[in-house]
Design a protein around this motif. Structure first.
Motif, short mmCIF file in Angstrom:
data_model
loop_
_atom_site.label_atom_id
_atom_site.label_comp_id
_atom_site.label_asym_id
_atom_site.label_seq_id
_atom_site.Cartn_x
_atom_site.Cartn_y
_atom_site.Cartn_z
N GLU A 80 -5.20 25.48 -20.67
CA GLU A 80 -3.94 24.03 -21.11
C GLU A 80 -3.62 23.38 -20.19
N ARG A 81 -3.18 21.87 -19.80
CA ARG A 81 -2.32 21.38 -18.74
C ARG A 81 -2.33 22.32 -16.99
N GLU A 82 -4.22 22.49 -16.83
CA GLU A 82 -4.05 22.74 -15.96
C GLU A 82 -4.45 21.13 -14.97
N ILE A 83 -4.00 21.07 -14.08
CA ILE A 83 -4.27 19.76 -13.27
C ILE A 83 -5.51 20.05 -12.65
N ILE A 84 -5.93 18.59 -13.26
CA ILE A 84 -7.24 17.86 -12.07
C ILE A 84 -7.13 17.52 -10.75
N ILE A 85 -8.01 18.79 -10.19
CA ILE A 85 -7.86 18.68 -8.73
C ILE A 85 -8.95 17.82 -7.64
N LEU A 86 -8.90 16.36 -7.87
CA LEU A 86 -10.32 15.94 -7.11
C LEU A 86 -10.24 15.51 -5.55
N CYS A 167 -0.32 13.23 -12.05
CA CYS A 167 -1.05 13.50 -11.59
C CYS A 167 -1.87 13.43 -12.87
N ILE A 168 -3.29 14.02 -13.87
CA ILE A 168 -3.30 13.78 -14.75
C ILE A 168 -4.25 15.74 -14.85
N LYS A 169 -4.03 16.45 -15.95
CA LYS A 169 -3.65 17.43 -16.66
C LYS A 169 -4.80 17.86 -17.65
N SER A 170 -4.82 18.66 -18.07
CA SER A 170 -6.19 19.43 -18.77
C SER A 170 -5.12 18.65 -20.01
N HIS A 171 -5.66 18.63 -21.40
CA HIS A 171 -5.31 18.85 -22.84
C HIS A 171 -3.94 19.49 -22.89
N PRO A 172 -3.13 19.61 -23.49
CA PRO A 172 -2.30 21.36 -24.48
C PRO A 172 -3.12 21.54 -25.16
N LYS A 173 -4.12 21.40 -26.06
CA LYS A 173 -4.57 22.23 -26.81
C LYS A 173 -6.33 22.62 -26.68
N ASN A 174 -6.62 22.13 -24.94
CA ASN A 174 -8.09 22.70 -24.95
C ASN A 174 -7.97 24.50 -24.72
N ASP A 175 -8.98 23.85 -25.22
CA ASP A 175 -9.63 25.55 -25.86
C ASP A 175 -11.15 25.72 -24.90
N GLN A 176 -11.76 24.80 -24.47
CA GLN A 176 -13.40 24.37 -23.70
C GLN A 176 -13.41 25.46 -22.20
N ILE A 177 -13.91 25.46 -21.80
CA ILE A 177 -14.62 25.08 -20.83
C ILE A 177 -15.40 24.72 -19.96
#
Length: 195
Positions: A80-86, A167-177
């Protein structure tokens, strides 16, 4: 001795002027002087126009970026909250976007527009947030389409101060790879007006 065409022309003009009555010579001289004065004025105006254009380009700074994922460069989101790096940068005027960190740093205060999208494979889902510094501002969600890729997107206009980080980050409750590797994953922004 060989004379250039311009020297020959001047000599002919002087010979011609010797045979003209004085009033006609004076009229021709006055006319040439007016032309010369007009040319000087035009050159000064042109120089001023160039100076103003250069000044305007320096003051009217263009800030715009657009980055996307690339099938040859994959980022796997695992938490969760991982920065999406494009990393595939299509445009980066003003050098605000850093493709190594995925963060846009505002080079000047003003109103900005941001667009972001996320794309996932079938049977996957991912929500992303647009962050300014550490504050969530907007969200996009894609996923759980069983048969096809799914894309979600959003857009926001925001007032930023100089050096604000976006920046854009993954959802705070991301539970998937989830793999980020297709061009449907994008992040863009541009300055609408400076302060």
């Amino acid at each position: 001795m060989q004379w250039s065409p311009s020297v020959i022309c001047i000599v002919w003009i002087q010979i011609f002027l010797m045979f003209l009555p004085t009033t006609k010579c004076q009229m021709l001289y006055d006319s040439n002087k007016e032309n010369w004065d007009l040319q000087n004025q035009m050159m000064k105006m042109k120089d001023e126009m160039i100076r103003l254009r250069q000044e305007n380009q320096m003051n009217g700074k263009v800030v715009a970026f657009s980055a996307t994922a690339d099938s040859s460069i994959r980022q796997t989101i695992t938490k969760e909250r991982e920065i999406i790096i494009l990393k595939k940068v299509l445009n980066n005027e003003g050098d605000g976007y850093n493709s190594e960190t995925g963060i846009f740093t505002a080079p000047m205060a003003g109103k900005y527009a941001f667009y972001f999208s996320v794309q996932v494979r079938p049977n996957k889902r991912l929500g992303i947030y647009l962050y300014v510094n550490d504050d969530k501002k907007a969200e996009a969600l894609a996923g759980l389409n069983i048969e096809h890729f799914d894309t979600g997107s959003n857009m926001a206009t925001l007032s930023l101060q100089k050096n604000d980080r976006v920046c854009i980050k993954s959802h705070p409750k991301n539970d998937q790879i989830v793999d980020i590797q297709f061009s449907g994953n994008s992040f863009s922004g541009f300055l609408l007006s400076g302060k």
